[in-house]
Design a protein around this motif. Structure first.
Motif, PDB file in Angstrom:
ATOM      1  N   GLY A 170       9.338  15.100  53.926  1.00 40.34           N
ATOM      2  CA  GLY A 170       8.233  15.192  52.947  1.00 40.34           C
ATOM      3  C   GLY A 170       7.015  16.189  53.769  1.00 40.34           C
ATOM      4  O   GLY A 170       6.137  16.243  53.054  1.00 40.34           O
ATOM      5  N   GLU A 171       7.435  16.582  54.789  1.00 39.87           N
ATOM      6  CA  GLU A 171       6.377  17.424  55.471  1.00 39.87           C
ATOM      7  C   GLU A 171       6.489  18.764  54.980  1.00 39.87           C
ATOM      8  O   GLU A 171       5.270  19.383  54.790  1.00 39.87           O
ATOM      9  CB  GLU A 171       6.526  17.635  57.095  1.00 39.87           C
ATOM     10  CG  GLU A 171       5.380  17.884  57.758  1.00 39.87           C
ATOM     11  CD  GLU A 171       5.365  17.515  59.376  1.00 39.87           C
ATOM     12  OE1 GLU A 171       6.468  17.056  59.720  1.00 39.87           O
ATOM     13  OE2 GLU A 171       4.335  17.851  59.893  1.00 39.87           O
ATOM     14  N   LEU A 172       7.366  19.108  54.168  1.00 32.87           N
ATOM     15  CA  LEU A 172       7.286  20.513  53.728  1.00 32.87           C
ATOM     16  C   LEU A 172       8.004  20.342  52.033  1.00 32.87           C
ATOM     17  O   LEU A 172       8.308  19.174  51.809  1.00 32.87           O
ATOM     18  CB  LEU A 172       8.157  21.499  54.055  1.00 32.87           C
ATOM     19  CG  LEU A 172       7.921  22.433  55.273  1.00 32.87           C
ATOM     20  CD1 LEU A 172       9.063  23.272  55.758  1.00 32.87           C
ATOM     21  CD2 LEU A 172       6.634  22.837  55.506  1.00 32.87           C
ATOM     22  N   LEU A 173       7.138  21.192  51.076  1.00 35.95           N
ATOM     23  CA  LEU A 173       7.222  20.746  49.630  1.00 35.95           C
ATOM     24  C   LEU A 173       8.798  20.743  49.418  1.00 35.95           C
ATOM     25  O   LEU A 173       9.769  21.761  50.056  1.00 35.95           O
ATOM     26  CB  LEU A 173       6.597  21.721  48.848  1.00 35.95           C
ATOM     27  CG  LEU A 173       5.167  21.830  48.949  1.00 35.95           C
ATOM     28  CD1 LEU A 173       4.733  23.289  48.341  1.00 35.95           C
ATOM     29  CD2 LEU A 173       4.650  20.621  48.250  1.00 35.95           C
ATOM     30  N   PRO A 174       9.418  20.019  48.375  1.00 33.00           N
ATOM     31  CA  PRO A 174      10.620  20.187  48.062  1.00 33.00           C
ATOM     32  C   PRO A 174      11.174  21.415  47.172  1.00 33.00           C
ATOM     33  O   PRO A 174       9.967  21.964  46.796  1.00 33.00           O
ATOM     34  CB  PRO A 174      10.774  18.630  46.819  1.00 33.00           C
ATOM     35  CG  PRO A 174       9.476  18.435  46.818  1.00 33.00           C
ATOM     36  CD  PRO A 174       8.670  18.812  47.774  1.00 33.00           C
ATOM     37  N   GLY A 175      12.032  21.844  47.336  1.00 35.32           N
ATOM     38  CA  GLY A 175      12.395  23.292  46.993  1.00 35.32           C
ATOM     39  C   GLY A 175      12.105  24.207  47.827  1.00 35.32           C
ATOM     40  O   GLY A 175      12.309  25.447  47.434  1.00 35.32           O
ATOM     41  N   THR A 176      11.586  23.943  48.874  1.00 34.43           N
ATOM     42  CA  THR A 176      11.094  25.020  49.772  1.00 34.43           C
ATOM     43  C   THR A 176      12.423  25.963  50.176  1.00 34.43           C
ATOM     44  O   THR A 176      13.427  25.238  50.457  1.00 34.43           O
ATOM     45  CB  THR A 176      10.251  24.778  51.102  1.00 34.43           C
ATOM     46  OG1 THR A 176       9.231  23.848  50.796  1.00 34.43           O
ATOM     47  CG2 THR A 176      10.233  25.699  52.060  1.00 34.43           C
TER      48      THR A 176
END
Lengths: 203, 203
Positions: A150-156
């Motif tokens: 969860g540290e980067l947006l999903p779908g990145t």
DNA sequence: CCGCTACTGGACTGTCAAGTCCAGTAGCGG
DNA sequence: CCGCTACTGGACTTGACAGTCCAGTAGCGG
């Protein structure tokens, strides 16, 4: 085709030769590296060189593989922590710090060999490309873990982001090498971090 | 110190030699390029080579300068339009298109010479670094114009953004060269565009 | 038209380097 | 302990290459 050594003594000699060759290549460039110099550094005679390697190109191929292992192996601990923003920052700081220690000299050993040999030896070029692939895989794994936690947006798009990050790093290294200025790498990696930062989850 | 030619005939010969040398260097690498091959391609004898150049290193220095002019000159028209988002996109499309034409071969001629000669010849390295400086200056000028016309946010750090953009481009080129895949350059330049895009003014 | 200089042709030398070949030996297995 | 093989030492050959040297000439200015 030179056979792989079957004894421990033979394996150690081959290893000594490859390491000596990597050193001569770092100093003189791949084309300028002479077998006499390699032999002198490895304390190995011509017969030994030709016992383990078909010819100079065969030795340089082994140097390419060793270079991949050395460059990537040197970042193993940092790769292990590449799964967080802080780990990313530490990784970039370490890379810049290393260039500062070198005074901006040397550049990326893998990229150097691509430029020196890659247009004329497809086998060596392919070996070096696999080194870049492994490097990108490490970055990709880290970014993927950051999405998972969860540290980067999903779908990145981590494939693209990893590719872009490695490109920034490689470009920063060649500019640092040309300018003898590690700040060139700092700026490049800051660009990579800024791009990754746009995909961070707001907290 | 070889003198610069004083006659038109002499200037043309020197020019032929430098162009022939640049071609041999592109084919064989700087170290592997022989003066015999250069002479054959330029239709110039050894005396002519040594009339205009002190030695091989002197000729390679001239090749470095010519390489800067060729690489940057080839983008002159694109640089002139680099002052808008559309111009930026066209520039990146053209660079990728060029790599597609080459089949991902060749890499960046300036970077190649840095890797081949830069660790052993400071004069040549400095010449090549000035090529990168000029390249970055073009990008910087474009980004500055975009800020001036309001296409990028005021206060955008164009120095850093230009440096980061050139690094992405150089990194994309070396990865394309290693992988023979122009998509590597595409991904790198998309990263640069995405970063610049974060500084675009909302419209 | 002639003298002079920049430009040109190419033979030659010395050195370096990759690769070949001959011979010897360390060390292991029977 | 002996035979055998992987490993080792290094002399030698051949070819490539950078750089030097000697000699000739195109073309320009007086």
């Amino acid at each position: 085709m030179a056979l792989r050594p079957t004894t421990e003594r033979g394996r150690q000699t081959r290893q000594r030769i490859v390491e000596a060759a990597a050193g001569v290549v770092a100093d003189k460039g791949a084309v300028g590296a002479s077998l006499d110099e390699v032999g002198a550094r490895a304390t190995a005679s011509r017969s030994q060189l030709y016992h383990y390697f078909d010819d100079k190109a065969d030795l340089l191929r082994a140097v390419a593989e060793a270079t991949n292992d050395t460059v990537l192996g040197g970042q193993r601990d940092l790769f292990a922590e590449l799964d967080s923003w802080d780990g990313l920052v530490r990784w970039t700081d370490a890379l810049v710090g290393f260039q500062e220690q070198l005074g901006g000299r040397g550049g990326c050993p893998i990229a150097n060999l691509v430029a020196q040999l890659g247009e004329r030896d497809d086998d060596i070029r392919t070996v070096l490309a696999s080194g870049f692939d492994r490097w990108e895989d490490h970055i990709n794994a880290g970014l993927t873990a950051m999405v998972t936690r969860g540290e980067l947006l999903p779908g990145t798009d981590v494939d693209w982001l990893a590719a872009s990050t490695l490109a920034s790093l490689q470009g920063g290294l060649i500019l640092t090498q040309a300018r003898r200025d590690p700040q060139a790498l700092r700026r490049a990696l800051d660009g990579a971090l800024a791009l990754i930062g746009t995909y961070r989850r707001a907290s």
